[in-house]
Scaffold this motif. Structure first.
Motif, PDB file in Angstrom:
ATOM      1  N   ALA A  61       7.306  10.106 -11.249  1.00 47.43           N
ATOM      2  CA  ALA A  61       6.931  10.113  -9.836  1.00 47.43           C
ATOM      3  C   ALA A  61       6.788  11.532  -9.313  1.00 47.43           C
ATOM      4  N   VAL A  62       7.709  12.419  -9.701  1.00 49.65           N
ATOM      5  CA  VAL A  62       7.623  13.824  -9.296  1.00 49.65           C
ATOM      6  C   VAL A  62       6.323  14.437  -9.797  1.00 49.65           C
ATOM      7  N   PHE A  63       6.005  14.199 -11.056  1.00 50.41           N
ATOM      8  CA  PHE A  63       4.777  14.757 -11.630  1.00 50.41           C
ATOM      9  C   PHE A  63       3.541  14.255 -10.872  1.00 50.41           C
ATOM     10  N   CYS A  64       3.474  12.958 -10.631  1.00 53.80           N
ATOM     11  CA  CYS A  64       2.306  12.402  -9.950  1.00 53.80           C
ATOM     12  C   CYS A  64       2.190  12.921  -8.513  1.00 53.80           C
ATOM     13  N   ALA A  65       3.320  13.037  -7.824  1.00 51.76           N
ATOM     14  CA  ALA A  65       3.292  13.516  -6.441  1.00 51.76           C
ATOM     15  C   ALA A  65       2.839  14.969  -6.372  1.00 51.76           C
ATOM     16  N   ILE A  66       3.354  15.798  -7.265  1.00 47.48           N
ATOM     17  CA  ILE A  66       2.985  17.216  -7.253  1.00 47.48           C
ATOM     18  C   ILE A  66       1.513  17.386  -7.601  1.00 47.48           C
ATOM     19  N   LEU A 115      -1.523   8.872   1.121  1.00 45.95           N
ATOM     20  CA  LEU A 115      -0.892   9.649   0.061  1.00 45.95           C
ATOM     21  C   LEU A 115      -0.626   8.781  -1.168  1.00 45.95           C
ATOM     22  N   SER A 116      -0.211   7.546  -0.942  1.00 43.85           N
ATOM     23  CA  SER A 116       0.028   6.638  -2.068  1.00 43.85           C
ATOM     24  C   SER A 116      -1.248   6.410  -2.868  1.00 43.85           C
ATOM     25  N   GLN A 117      -2.361   6.344  -2.177  1.00 42.46           N
ATOM     26  CA  GLN A 117      -3.626   6.138  -2.872  1.00 42.46           C
ATOM     27  C   GLN A 117      -3.918   7.290  -3.833  1.00 42.46           C
ATOM     28  N   GLU A 118      -3.688   8.519  -3.372  1.00 40.75           N
ATOM     29  CA  GLU A 118      -3.896   9.677  -4.245  1.00 40.75           C
ATOM     30  C   GLU A 118      -2.856   9.713  -5.366  1.00 40.75           C
ATOM     31  N   PHE A 119      -1.629   9.367  -5.037  1.00 40.24           N
ATOM     32  CA  PHE A 119      -0.549   9.291  -6.027  1.00 40.24           C
ATOM     33  C   PHE A 119      -0.920   8.315  -7.135  1.00 40.24           C
ATOM     34  N   THR A 160       0.793  -1.239   0.000  1.00 41.27           N
ATOM     35  CA  THR A 160       0.000   0.000   0.000  1.00 41.27           C
ATOM     36  C   THR A 160       0.821   1.282   0.000  1.00 41.27           C
ATOM     37  N   GLU A 161       2.142   1.212   0.183  1.00 36.87           N
ATOM     38  CA  GLU A 161       2.917   2.431   0.386  1.00 36.87           C
ATOM     39  C   GLU A 161       4.116   2.581  -0.560  1.00 36.87           C
ATOM     40  N   ILE A 162       4.208   1.724  -1.570  1.00 39.37           N
ATOM     41  CA  ILE A 162       5.301   1.793  -2.546  1.00 39.37           C
ATOM     42  C   ILE A 162       4.708   1.688  -3.948  1.00 39.37           C
ATOM     43  N   THR A 163       5.098   2.616  -4.811  1.00 38.50           N
ATOM     44  CA  THR A 163       4.641   2.601  -6.197  1.00 38.50           C
ATOM     45  C   THR A 163       5.851   2.656  -7.117  1.00 38.50           C
ATOM     46  N   VAL A 164       5.941   1.724  -8.052  1.00 38.62           N
ATOM     47  CA  VAL A 164       6.998   1.735  -9.059  1.00 38.62           C
ATOM     48  C   VAL A 164       6.537   2.611 -10.220  1.00 38.62           C
ATOM     49  N   THR A 165       7.420   3.475 -10.690  1.00 39.13           N
ATOM     50  CA  THR A 165       7.063   4.461 -11.708  1.00 39.13           C
ATOM     51  C   THR A 165       8.006   4.374 -12.909  1.00 39.13           C
ATOM     52  N   SER A 166       7.604   5.015 -13.989  1.00 43.91           N
ATOM     53  CA  SER A 166       8.454   5.068 -15.180  1.00 43.91           C
ATOM     54  C   SER A 166       9.412   6.250 -15.053  1.00 43.91           C
ATOM     55  N   GLY A 167      10.396   6.061 -14.209  1.00 42.47           N
ATOM     56  CA  GLY A 167      11.378   7.087 -13.909  1.00 42.47           C
ATOM     57  C   GLY A 167      10.944   7.985 -12.773  1.00 42.47           C
TER      58      GLY A 167
END
Length: 407
Positions: free
Chosen positions: A125-130, A276-280, A114-121
């Protein structure tokens, strides 16, 4: 069918073309989502380096090979049939290895489910978090010089960037200035340590200052830590995941490209509390959905060999020190570098030209490409320094240094 056939009529084609040109004109004038954004400085300087056959110390990529064992593992998983979509959150085996690594390195517990997401670079990840953090008219504090992916994501969220400049030449964060930027609309602070482009790192005092600013506020943090394993001179990486009170409000982002010399594979990850991961992940699933499957499995295998990342600081410190030794007799002034594989060099004793002018002239006339850091400032602040990447083979560094010493 009639709608299709009408385009064979010359008059219909002319009307269609005029309307299309009108749409393009609207986008070019007042409809662009990023009207002040052009091609990144990284692409510009790499293109210039290629055009003039210059040594490219601008864009941050190694010129030495990926570990053959890791490539073999990618081939193994491809041949084993791991070629379809990975789970949106990432391959579970990789998330589990990431959780183990973070627990070992920072004594931090993240649930791989529930708290780790693998991203395409890390940039994704920065874009999704912001974008997961900001609503229209929210404010986000950006520490400058800032990696150029941060502000566009803020503006695409219809939020407002507020800028705090690091002190020159030591590139320390001015926390009093950051505090003065905080308002009741501040929703986000974006941090980057080890810091690109300056090579500075957060220390214990920085962590305490950050704590005081965000305590009893709704402020979230995006912590870009892609160079987490490249720290020099016996110092430690103050990952925000180390500090439970900060971790509970933080998106902590890292990248396997930097750790395993495979920047072109574009695999990163984000650590964040479940809420936060859920929203991410709501954003992530519609940006990329899932990342390269066999590479994820191979990286999971690689993480079972902790020596592959634990020795990275020593490896790159040798590169840094070699580069320092090679240019010590040049007219450039070496600024402190505590992390990353970037070195800032002051050229003010050589030229008073703006950094973008000098960087282009150096590429064309002297055959070495570097990044002008004014591109990382909202006001194009210019200290007459350039950023050089030393993630290169020794013979590349020797060739580049001999050209720099001749300037």
């Amino acid at each position: 069918m009639p709608d299709v056939l009408m385009f064979h009529h010359p008059h219909a084609l002319m009307i269609y073309d005029c309307r299309l040109q009108e749409a393009f004109a609207l986008i070019d004038s007042n409809r662009s989502r990023l009207p002040d954004t052009g091609v990144s400085i990284f692409s510009q300087m790499t293109a210039l380096a290629n055009l003039h056959q210059a040594i490219n110390l601008s864009q941050g990529f190694p010129d030495f090979p990926v570990d053959p064992w890791l490539i073999d593992r990618v081939n193994h998983h491809m041949n084993a049939g791991m070629n379809q979509y990975a789970p949106m959150q990432g391959v579970m085996a990789l998330r589990e290895r990431i959780a183990e690594k973070v627990r070992s390195a920072y004594q931090a517990a993240y649930d791989p489910a529930t708290e780790i997401t693998v991203t395409s670079g890390a940039t994704e990840a920065v874009f999704c978090a912001i974008t997961a953090s900001l609503q229209p008219d929210d404010e986000a504090i950006v520490i400058e010089p800032a990696y150029d992916a941060y502000v566009p994501a803020i503006r695409l969220s219809h939020a407002i960037p507020r800028f705090s400049a690091m002190r020159f030449p030591d590139y320390r964060i001015d926390w009093d200035q950051v505090q003065n930027l905080v308002t009741d609309r501040t929703r986000l602070i974006i941090l980057n340590s080890p810091h690109n482009p300056t090579g500075s790192i957060l220390n214990a005092d920085d962590i305490e200052s950050l704590r005081q600013i965000v305590c009893n506020t709704p402020i979230l943090i995006v912590s870009d830590e892609v160079y987490e394993h490249i720290i020099y001179d016996g110092q430690i990486h103050h990952s925000l995941s180390r500090y439970p009170d900060l971790a509970e409000r933080s998106f902590v982002i890292s990248s396997f490209g930097k750790t395993y010399h495979a920047t072109g594979w574009k695999i990163g990850y984000c650590l964040a509390p479940a809420r936060l991961s859920q929203e991410f992940q709501k954003i992530h699933q519609f940006v990329i959905f899932s990342s390269n499957t066999p590479v994820q499995y191979a990286l999971a295998d690689m993480l079972e060999r902790p020596e592959t990342w634990m020795g990275l600081s020593e490896f790159y410190q040798k590169k840094r020190d070699t580069f320092h030794g090679l240019i010590q007799n040049s007219r450039f002034t070496i600024l402190p570098c505590s992390g990353t594989y970037f070195q800032m060099l002051d050229y003010s004793s050589i030229s008073s030209e703006p950094d973008q002018v000098f960087a282009r002239k150096m590429t064309i006339d002297h055959g070495v490409a570097a990044i002008p850091p004014s591109a990382f400032y909202s006001n194009a602040e210019d200290h007459r320094v350039l950023r050089f990447c030393f993630a290169k083979n020794d013979h590349t560094l020797m060739d580049a240094a001999s050209r720099l010493c001749a300037i």
